[in-house]
Design an enzyme around this catalytic site. Sequence first.
Site, short mmCIF file in Angstrom:
data_model
loop_
_atom_site.label_atom_id
_atom_site.label_comp_id
_atom_site.label_asym_id
_atom_site.label_seq_id
_atom_site.Cartn_x
_atom_site.Cartn_y
_atom_site.Cartn_z
N GLY A 10 15.36 -1.96 -27.68
CA GLY A 10 15.82 -0.60 -27.42
C GLY A 10 15.91 -0.32 -25.92
O GLY A 10 15.56 -1.15 -25.09
N LEU A 12 14.26 1.86 -23.93
CA LEU A 12 12.95 1.83 -23.27
C LEU A 12 12.30 0.46 -23.43
O LEU A 12 11.74 -0.09 -22.47
CB LEU A 12 12.03 2.91 -23.87
CG LEU A 12 10.58 2.87 -23.39
CD1 LEU A 12 10.48 3.11 -21.88
CD2 LEU A 12 9.72 3.89 -24.15
N TYR A 59 13.80 5.65 -34.79
CA TYR A 59 15.16 6.01 -35.20
C TYR A 59 15.58 7.13 -34.26
O TYR A 59 14.96 8.20 -34.26
CB TYR A 59 15.14 6.48 -36.66
CG TYR A 59 16.46 7.02 -37.16
CD1 TYR A 59 17.34 6.21 -37.87
CD2 TYR A 59 16.82 8.34 -36.93
CE1 TYR A 59 18.55 6.70 -38.32
CE2 TYR A 59 18.03 8.85 -37.39
CZ TYR A 59 18.88 8.02 -38.08
OH TYR A 59 20.08 8.51 -38.53
N THR A 60 16.58 6.89 -33.41
CA THR A 60 16.86 7.85 -32.33
C THR A 60 18.23 8.53 -32.42
O THR A 60 18.66 9.17 -31.46
CB THR A 60 16.73 7.15 -30.95
OG1 THR A 60 17.61 6.02 -30.94
CG2 THR A 60 15.32 6.70 -30.68
N ASP A 100 10.15 15.43 -26.58
CA ASP A 100 10.12 16.87 -26.31
C ASP A 100 10.68 17.65 -27.50
O ASP A 100 10.40 18.84 -27.65
CB ASP A 100 10.92 17.20 -25.04
CG ASP A 100 12.37 16.76 -25.13
OD1 ASP A 100 12.65 15.74 -25.81
OD2 ASP A 100 13.24 17.41 -24.52
N TYR A 123 15.20 15.15 -36.61
CA TYR A 123 14.59 14.10 -35.78
C TYR A 123 13.25 14.60 -35.21
O TYR A 123 12.23 13.93 -35.31
CB TYR A 123 15.56 13.74 -34.66
CG TYR A 123 15.00 12.94 -33.51
CD1 TYR A 123 14.75 11.57 -33.63
CD2 TYR A 123 14.74 13.54 -32.27
CE1 TYR A 123 14.25 10.84 -32.55
CE2 TYR A 123 14.25 12.81 -31.20
CZ TYR A 123 14.01 11.47 -31.35
OH TYR A 123 13.51 10.75 -30.27
N LYS A 127 9.50 13.14 -35.95
CA LYS A 127 8.66 12.66 -34.85
C LYS A 127 7.34 13.44 -34.80
O LYS A 127 6.29 12.88 -34.50
CB LYS A 127 9.40 12.78 -33.51
CG LYS A 127 10.62 11.88 -33.35
CD LYS A 127 10.31 10.41 -33.16
CE LYS A 127 9.72 10.06 -31.82
NZ LYS A 127 9.59 8.58 -31.64
N TRP A 148 15.02 13.11 -22.61
CA TRP A 148 16.29 12.92 -21.90
C TRP A 148 16.32 11.57 -21.15
O TRP A 148 16.58 11.51 -19.94
CB TRP A 148 16.51 14.06 -20.92
CG TRP A 148 16.66 15.42 -21.51
CD1 TRP A 148 16.17 15.88 -22.69
CD2 TRP A 148 17.38 16.53 -20.93
NE1 TRP A 148 16.52 17.20 -22.89
CE2 TRP A 148 17.27 17.62 -21.82
CE3 TRP A 148 18.10 16.71 -19.75
CZ2 TRP A 148 17.85 18.87 -21.56
CZ3 TRP A 148 18.66 17.96 -19.50
CH2 TRP A 148 18.55 19.01 -20.39
N1 LIG Z 1 16.51 8.21 -25.89
C1 LIG Z 1 16.00 9.39 -25.52
O1 LIG Z 1 16.62 10.18 -24.80
C2 LIG Z 1 14.60 9.76 -25.95
C3 LIG Z 1 14.12 11.05 -25.63
C4 LIG Z 1 12.82 11.39 -26.02
C5 LIG Z 1 12.02 10.48 -26.69
N2 LIG Z 1 12.52 9.24 -27.00
C6 LIG Z 1 11.64 8.30 -27.72
O2 LIG Z 1 11.47 7.16 -26.89
C7 LIG Z 1 11.31 5.99 -27.69
C8 LIG Z 1 12.30 4.93 -27.23
O3 LIG Z 1 13.63 5.45 -27.37
P1 LIG Z 1 14.91 4.54 -27.09
O4 LIG Z 1 16.01 5.47 -26.73
O5 LIG Z 1 14.54 3.40 -26.21
O6 LIG Z 1 15.19 4.02 -28.58
P2 LIG Z 1 16.30 2.97 -29.06
O7 LIG Z 1 17.12 2.49 -27.91
O8 LIG Z 1 16.98 3.58 -30.24
O9 LIG Z 1 15.40 1.74 -29.54
C9 LIG Z 1 14.63 1.77 -30.70
C10 LIG Z 1 14.44 0.35 -31.16
O10 LIG Z 1 13.63 0.36 -32.35
C11 LIG Z 1 14.22 -0.55 -33.28
N3 LIG Z 1 13.82 -0.19 -34.65
C12 LIG Z 1 14.34 0.78 -35.44
N4 LIG Z 1 13.73 0.79 -36.62
C13 LIG Z 1 12.78 -0.18 -36.61
C14 LIG Z 1 11.82 -0.65 -37.55
N5 LIG Z 1 11.71 -0.12 -38.77
N6 LIG Z 1 11.00 -1.67 -37.20
C15 LIG Z 1 11.12 -2.23 -35.96
N7 LIG Z 1 12.00 -1.84 -35.03
C16 LIG Z 1 12.84 -0.82 -35.34
C17 LIG Z 1 15.70 -0.36 -33.05
O11 LIG Z 1 16.47 -1.38 -33.65
P3 LIG Z 1 18.02 -1.07 -34.04
O12 LIG Z 1 18.73 -0.93 -32.75
O13 LIG Z 1 18.39 -2.25 -34.84
O14 LIG Z 1 18.00 0.21 -34.83
C18 LIG Z 1 15.76 -0.36 -31.52
O15 LIG Z 1 15.78 -1.67 -30.99
C19 LIG Z 1 11.49 6.47 -29.14
O16 LIG Z 1 10.23 6.71 -29.70
C20 LIG Z 1 12.24 7.79 -29.00
O17 LIG Z 1 11.98 8.64 -30.10
C21 LIG Z 1 13.79 8.87 -26.65
#
Ligand SMILES: NC(=O)c1ccc[n+]([C@@H]2O[C@H](COP(=O)([O-])OP(=O)(O)OC[C@H]3O[C@@H](n4cnc5c(N)ncnc54)[C@H](OP(=O)(O)O)[C@@H]3O)[C@@H](O)[C@H]2O)c1
Length: 285
Positions: A10, A12, A59-60, A100, A123, A127, A148
Amino acid sequence: MTFWITGKGGMLGQDLCALAKQDFKIFESDREVDITNENSVMDYIHANKPDIIINCAAYTAVDNAETQTELNHKINAFGPEVLGKCAAKVGIGVVHISTDYVLSGKAPTPLKEDAPINPINAYGSAKAKGEYLLANSNPLHWIIRTAWLFGIKGKNFVNSMLNLMRTKEQISVVNDQFGNPTWTCDLAAAVLKIAENPKNPGIYNFTNEGIASWHEFAVEIQKQALEKKLLTKAIPVLPISSSEWKSAAKRPLWSALDKTKIKENFNVQVPLWQNSLSKYLALET
Ligand SMILES: NC(=O)c1ccc[n+]([C@@H]2O[C@H](COP(=O)([O-])OP(=O)(O)OC[C@H]3O[C@@H](n4cnc5c(N)ncnc54)[C@H](OP(=O)(O)O)[C@@H]3O)[C@@H](O)[C@H]2O)c1
């Protein structure tokens, strides 16, 4: 210290794994170890014996979550509980990333960790449940709420804006939702500060310093990208209200986070988002 980092593919996860490898032994996994499958998680823990789990898997897809309710709930609510339970069986803790969007507050005060839970989309609800289930399954939990995110290896607002600014004559961006833009590399450093010295379990906020609307964020992206010659010409960036922007999921109008607790407990650096955006864009040049 040995860390197990989930969600390594992912946005992060990729930056965190790269940073963690410099100083720590890490095991990293993605979909091949499904965080919602207790047997897979337990087997992985027994095989690799991590000192702590860092959960970046999630799941994002915020808009799709409105309809993919089962999948959203399974990964974002049940997943952290499975990790928490399995970790508790061998006496280790879980650092978990939350959002957030479990909150929806009112300007002008940044929200502290004890602000009332108030998700306004599916979502955020899942969370929030994930936070609750993890906390109840394992006393050794560090829940880091962030917001963000922009990272070099993911689909994010900065890249979307740059693409639009290269191809459109003008764009419209929401100007009544306020939050904290955050670079994944800064978050990764904060996560490691907690993981390497896990004390005082609980909820912690981490974002970059400074509050912006999406419109202000977009204007700054264009300004810096022009300076760095990532864009060749400026286009009008028009402010619009949330009611004019159609999306499946509602977003909070105010979700800026207060970082006092993480600074005091873990001596974490919190760079200004504009400075981190500049470093991020420098990677693109
Ligand atoms: N992006 C934002 O702006 C944002 C903001 C606030 C908080 N966050 C939080 O920050 C964290 C990281 O976000 P991110 O944007 O880096 O997320 P991301 O890019 O969507 O990465 C999530 C990763 O988890 C994998 N995954 C999904 N379901 C899974 C499962 N059942 N078992 C194992 N792996 C699984 C995904 O695989 P696939 O790609 O195959 O689905 C992907 O590689 C998350 O907790 C998110 O809720 C993100």
